[in-house]
Scaffold this motif. Structure first.
Motif, PDB file in Angstrom:
ATOM      1  N   ALA A 196      -5.808 -22.300  -2.051  1.00 54.71           N
ATOM      2  CA  ALA A 196      -6.129 -22.813  -3.375  1.00 54.71           C
ATOM      3  C   ALA A 196      -6.936 -21.800  -4.143  1.00 54.71           C
ATOM      4  N   ALA A 197      -7.798 -21.051  -3.447  1.00 54.69           N
ATOM      5  CA  ALA A 197      -8.609 -20.040  -4.115  1.00 54.69           C
ATOM      6  C   ALA A 197      -7.727 -18.899  -4.625  1.00 54.69           C
ATOM      7  N   ALA A 198      -6.688 -18.526  -3.789  1.00 53.39           N
ATOM      8  CA  ALA A 198      -5.788 -17.454  -4.224  1.00 53.39           C
ATOM      9  C   ALA A 198      -4.981 -17.912  -5.443  1.00 53.39           C
ATOM     10  N   ASP A 199      -4.496 -19.154  -5.397  1.00 50.68           N
ATOM     11  CA  ASP A 199      -3.741 -19.680  -6.536  1.00 50.68           C
ATOM     12  C   ASP A 199      -4.615 -19.712  -7.786  1.00 50.68           C
ATOM     13  N   ALA A 200      -5.847 -20.094  -7.636  1.00 54.18           N
ATOM     14  CA  ALA A 200      -6.735 -20.175  -8.794  1.00 54.18           C
ATOM     15  C   ALA A 200      -6.994 -18.778  -9.353  1.00 54.18           C
ATOM     16  N   GLU A 201      -7.079 -17.780  -8.460  1.00 54.84           N
ATOM     17  CA  GLU A 201      -7.310 -16.401  -8.924  1.00 54.84           C
ATOM     18  C   GLU A 201      -6.107 -15.907  -9.729  1.00 54.84           C
ATOM     19  N   ALA A 202      -4.858 -16.255  -9.307  1.00 59.10           N
ATOM     20  CA  ALA A 202      -3.641 -15.853 -10.033  1.00 59.10           C
ATOM     21  C   ALA A 202      -3.599 -16.507 -11.400  1.00 59.10           C
ATOM     22  N   ASP A 203      -3.984 -17.790 -11.436  1.00 61.05           N
ATOM     23  CA  ASP A 203      -3.999 -18.495 -12.720  1.00 61.05           C
ATOM     24  C   ASP A 203      -5.014 -17.849 -13.659  1.00 61.05           C
ATOM     25  N   ALA A 204      -6.120 -17.394 -13.117  1.00 59.23           N
ATOM     26  CA  ALA A 204      -7.139 -16.748 -13.948  1.00 59.23           C
ATOM     27  C   ALA A 204      -6.602 -15.430 -14.504  1.00 59.23           C
ATOM     28  N   GLY A 205      -5.758 -14.668 -13.743  1.00 58.08           N
ATOM     29  CA  GLY A 205      -5.170 -13.408 -14.247  1.00 58.08           C
ATOM     30  C   GLY A 205      -4.235 -13.668 -15.416  1.00 58.08           C
ATOM     31  N   VAL A 206      -3.407 -14.734 -15.291  1.00 61.32           N
ATOM     32  CA  VAL A 206      -2.480 -15.082 -16.378  1.00 61.32           C
ATOM     33  C   VAL A 206      -3.265 -15.458 -17.625  1.00 61.32           C
ATOM     34  N   ALA A 207      -4.320 -16.246 -17.451  1.00 58.62           N
ATOM     35  CA  ALA A 207      -5.119 -16.682 -18.605  1.00 58.62           C
ATOM     36  C   ALA A 207      -5.800 -15.491 -19.247  1.00 58.62           C
ATOM     37  N   ARG A 208      -6.207 -14.510 -18.422  1.00 61.80           N
ATOM     38  CA  ARG A 208      -6.871 -13.323 -18.966  1.00 61.80           C
ATOM     39  C   ARG A 208      -5.892 -12.526 -19.827  1.00 61.80           C
ATOM     40  N   THR A 209      -4.615 -12.414 -19.378  1.00 63.41           N
ATOM     41  CA  THR A 209      -3.581 -11.662 -20.131  1.00 63.41           C
ATOM     42  C   THR A 209      -3.285 -12.374 -21.453  1.00 63.41           C
ATOM     43  N   ASN A 210      -3.147 -13.684 -21.407  1.00 66.38           N
ATOM     44  CA  ASN A 210      -2.874 -14.452 -22.621  1.00 66.38           C
ATOM     45  C   ASN A 210      -4.004 -14.294 -23.629  1.00 66.38           C
ATOM     46  N   LEU A 211      -5.239 -14.254 -23.131  1.00 66.83           N
ATOM     47  CA  LEU A 211      -6.381 -14.105 -24.022  1.00 66.83           C
ATOM     48  C   LEU A 211      -6.342 -12.734 -24.687  1.00 66.83           C
ATOM     49  N   GLN A 212      -5.948 -11.679 -23.953  1.00 69.82           N
ATOM     50  CA  GLN A 212      -5.898 -10.346 -24.530  1.00 69.82           C
ATOM     51  C   GLN A 212      -4.833 -10.280 -25.616  1.00 69.82           C
TER      52      GLN A 212
END
Length: 815
Positions: free
Chosen positions: A354-370
């Motif tokens: 679950a922690a790995a999945d949450a980290e991947a979701d955070a990368g996608v959100a970071r790209t969308n924010l940029q």
């Protein structure tokens, strides 16, 4: 009055405590410079006695007694008079306004056995009783010395400048002094006593006559009649004695029989009181049953104890229950921990994914924010270009590139800037949510890994516990065996306690029954003791019931025998009482015939006492008449004697009523005094002078240098006056003890202050010889104050008086 010690503290010039020890002195002198304080020593004696000093001018002047700068002072004197020792103390105090008062005055009688050499404090401490205090001290001193203050300073203390007072005094004044010395006032008391005796004698005579008048019936006829009555009473006493002896024998026999009857009644009461206690018949059976039950319970208690011991031994063989409990708990915890570890490991793996999945979701959100941020910048640039284009003018330089604008650019309306901001905000929220989820999964994973680590350590610890006992089923079986053995041991223990409790109760019951048996035996002994004197049989103490049965059977037999004896004794008593009543009646008739009143039921001793009282009354009547006759004779003699005494007392009061007797007595004493003084004056004046009395008892001097001229003593010169006064003072001191025999006052001391400087050497030698002769007997003290060395050297004891800035000082020396 003879001083033993005089003490001064802050008295006049004596500031420091000073004492003059006179107990071993008969003849002494005070010497020293003028103003050193010689006369103050004599003043201290006078002040201690009378509270005043002659040279202060007036009596009761005390302000000069206290040293000027002192606030308190004291004068003390120990003296002897008439064989007794006294101590007088006067303490002085200065008030806030400077007034001097007597703070304390006390006169004590002292123990004469105290050593005078011990000093003033030791002498005063030997107090026997307090005679007077305060204002009463001076009056008590006058009573002891027999002299008032004014006469004391004329015949005991002769102060400076006052030698001639007695010589030149008026005859009446000299007579007052002689009356005190001779105790002539006693004749007034004799006169008063004679009057009282006359009254008393008359009263006694009158009382005797009144008593004599009451005794007129005590004559010879009355005495004869009383004697005849006494003879008749004596004869009747002899006659009635035989009848009274018969009555006494009847009374003694009746009392003996009554005593027997009373004893029989007491024996019957004792027999009747015998009764078997109600618990005696069953006590033996109860005791046997209790003993059997106690023995049974003792066997059961022993068996229960054996079972408990066997159970305890088997329990010991099975091992320590605690160790087995720990082993079972360790197997149970090992299994539990193993399961928990598996569960935690699976949960940790899920948390890690679950922690790995949450980290991947955070990368996608970071790209969308940029991307949103880039888009917003582009929109901002478009809005800036559109705004700049609106402000460009053809031909004007461009504010950006500074190139002249040839043609105005054409721009389409840019996208809204608010939409780009909202998109960035949404993309930022998505990133924060993804990061929060990642942190939560990371934290959960950390907790699970930490828990897993703890469980693994616990599992390792339990593995150590089960290593010694790896078989869990065997451990559980052994533990169940131990618990079963414990239950068996506890059951055996309870059985043993129950058996012991029953045994204790049974033993208590046996003890109580044994105590009751003992008390029953004691009651049996006590009951038998009450009738043992009546012949009670011996009893078997081993069978209480049988013993009581034997005693009660004997009681019934003995009671019947004694009832028969009591009936016979009552018949005898009735016969004796009838005979005594008949004899009493006969005696009563004879008593009545002789007028002696006694009840018919009176005992012989009472009758005998009545007859004896009648005889004694007759004797008393006769004795009274004879006594009254003797008293009458004595009263007649008393009347005669008291009448004579009244007559003598009456005559004495008549003879002592006038003052002629007192005048005659003082005249005789003064003539003897002047005769003795003349002998001394002739020696002092080398035969020139002689003292005589004129018709009015005034003292005159005969001057043989002037052909025997008689002249007044007031015409003498200063030196001649001193000689005459000294001769008179010495004669007074020497002869006063002879005046009037034992009733006279004794002058044991004389103190002369100065005056010797006017004498020539020959006269001075005569004076010295006279004074030495006066003290030679050792019964009189003479003290001098002088500046004349020739006189001082002849005196055996000298007190040197000095004075410095601290006051006067006193030192005793032998010459």
């Amino acid at each position: 009055m003879r001083p033993l010690c005089v003490h001064m503290e802050n008295f006049c010039s004596y500031r420091a405590p000073a004492s003059a020890d006179l107990h071993d002195v008969d003849y002494f002198v005070l010497v020293g410079p003028t103003g050193s304080g010689k006369s103050t020593v004599i003043d201290a004696i006078c002040f201690a006695l009378y509270g005043s000093v002659p040279r202060w001018g007036r009596e009761n002047v005390i302000k000069l007694a206290l040293a000027p700068s002192a606030t308190s002072g004291k004068v003390a004197l120990v003296f002897e008079s008439a064989g007794r020792r006294y101590g007088v103390v006067r303490a002085l105090a200065r008030g806030a306004k400077g007034a001097v008062t007597t703070r304390e005055a006390r006169l004590d009688e002292l123990d004469p056995s105290a050593d005078p050499a011990g000093g003033i404090e030791e002498l005063l401490a030997a107090q026997v009783r307090t005679i007077a205090a305060g204002e009463q001290v001076t009056a008590a001193i006058e009573h002891i010395t027999g002299l008032e203050y004014r006469f004391f300073t004329q015949c005991v203390v002769l102060p400076q400048g006052r030698f001639a007072e007695f010589l030149q005094a008026k005859p009446s004044e000299r007579q007052d002094l002689l009356i005190q010395l001779l105790d002539a006032k006693g004749f007034e008391a004799i006169n008063r006593r004679a009057g009282e005796e006359e009254k008393a004698a008359k009263a006694h005579a009158d009382a005797a006559e009144r008593q004599l008048a009451k005794l007129t019936e005590a004559d010879e006829a009355a005495e004869s009649e009383a004697a005849q009555r006494l003879d008749a009473r004596n004869a009747f006493g002899d006659e009635v004695r035989s009848a009274l002896d018969d009555l006494r024998r009847d009374g003694d026999e009746i009392r003996d029989r009554e005593a027997e009857a009373a004893e029989g009644e007491r024996a019957a009461a004792a027999l009747t009181a015998l009764a078997m206690p109600p618990d005696v018949p069953t006590l033996a059976d109860d005791l046997a049953a209790a003993t059997t039950e106690a023995e049974r319970l003792a066997g059961e208690a022993a068996k229960a104890g054996e079972r408990e011991s066997a159970a305890r031994e088997r329990l010991a063989e099975l091992g320590d229950k605690t160790v087995l409990d720990l082993a079972v708990r360790a197997h149970r915890d090992h299994a539990r921990l193993t399961g928990e570890i598996e569960d935690v490991r699976a949960e940790a793996q899920d948390a890690r994914q679950a922690a790995a999945d949450a980290e991947a979701d955070a990368g996608v959100a970071r790209t969308n924010l940029q991307q949103a941020q880039d888009e917003r910048q582009r929109v901002r640039d478009a809005h800036a270009a559109a705004d700049l284009a609106q402000r460009l003018a053809v031909g004007e330089p461009c504010p950006v590139c500074l190139t002249e604008v040839a043609r105005l650019p054409e721009h389409h309306a840019p996208a809204a800037l608010g939409a780009a901001d909202r998109d960035i905000k949404a993309r930022t929220a998505d990133l924060e949510t993804a990061q929060q989820r990642h942190r939560e999964h990371e934290n959960r994973l950390g907790r699970l890994e930490e828990k897993l680590d703890g469980l693994e350590r616990q599992l390792d610890a339990q593995a150590e516990h089960i290593r010694a006992r790896p078989d869990a089923e065997d451990v559980q079986r052994r533990l169940e065996d131990v618990r079963s053995a414990e239950q068996q041991a506890e059951s055996a223990r309870k059985d043993a306690l129950t058996a012991k409790s029953g045994l204790t109760k049974a033993e208590d019951l046996c003890a109580r029954l044994n105590d009751e048996a003992g008390r029953g035996l004691a009651r049996l002994d006590a009951a038998r003791d009450t009738v043992v004197a009546l012949g009670a049989p011996p009893l078997d103490p081993t069978d209480l019931h049988a013993a009581w049965t034997t005693l009660l059977d004997w009681r019934d037999r003995e009671a019947g025998t004694r009832r028969q004896a009591a009936e016979a004794l009552n018949g005898t008593l009735n016969d004796l009482r009838t005979r005594r009543a008949e004899r009493r009646g006969a005696v009563a008739e004879r008593l009545a015939a002789h007028e002696i009143a006694v009840p018919a039921s009176a005992e012989p001793d009472t009758v005998r006492e009545a007859v004896l009282n009648a005889r004694n009354q007759a004797q008393s009547t006769l004795d009274t008449i004879r006594r009254d006759r003797r008293m009458a004779a004595g009263l007649a003699e008393d009347v005669r004697r008291h009448r004579e005494e009244a007559a003598v007392a009456h005559e004495l009061t008549i003879r002592l009523r006038a003052n002629n007797f007192e005048n005659w007595l003082c005249g005789e004493a003064l003539e003897m005094l002047v005769t003795g003084a003349s002998e001394t004056l002739r020696e002092l004046s080398d035969g020139q002078f002689e003292l005589v009395l004129d018709a009015r008892n005034a003292i005159e001097v005969i001057d043989y240098a002037e052909a025997g001229l008689r002249r007044s003593v007031r015409t003498l010169s200063g030196g001649e006056t001193f000689q005459a006064s000294l001769a008179l003072a010495l004669a007074l001191s020497d002869q006063v003890a002879r005046f009037g025999g034992g009733a006279a006052r004794s002058l044991d001391s004389i103190f002369l202050d100065e005056g010797f400087g006017t004498l020539d050497p020959a006269t001075l030698d005569t004076v010295a010889t006279t004074l030495e002769r006066l003290t030679s007997g050792g019964d009189r003290m003479v003290g001098l104050v002088t500046h004349v060395p020739a006189l001082a050297e002849r005196i055996p004891v000298r007190f040197d008086v000095t004075r410095d800035s601290t006051g006067s000082h006193l030192e005793k020396k032998a010459t």
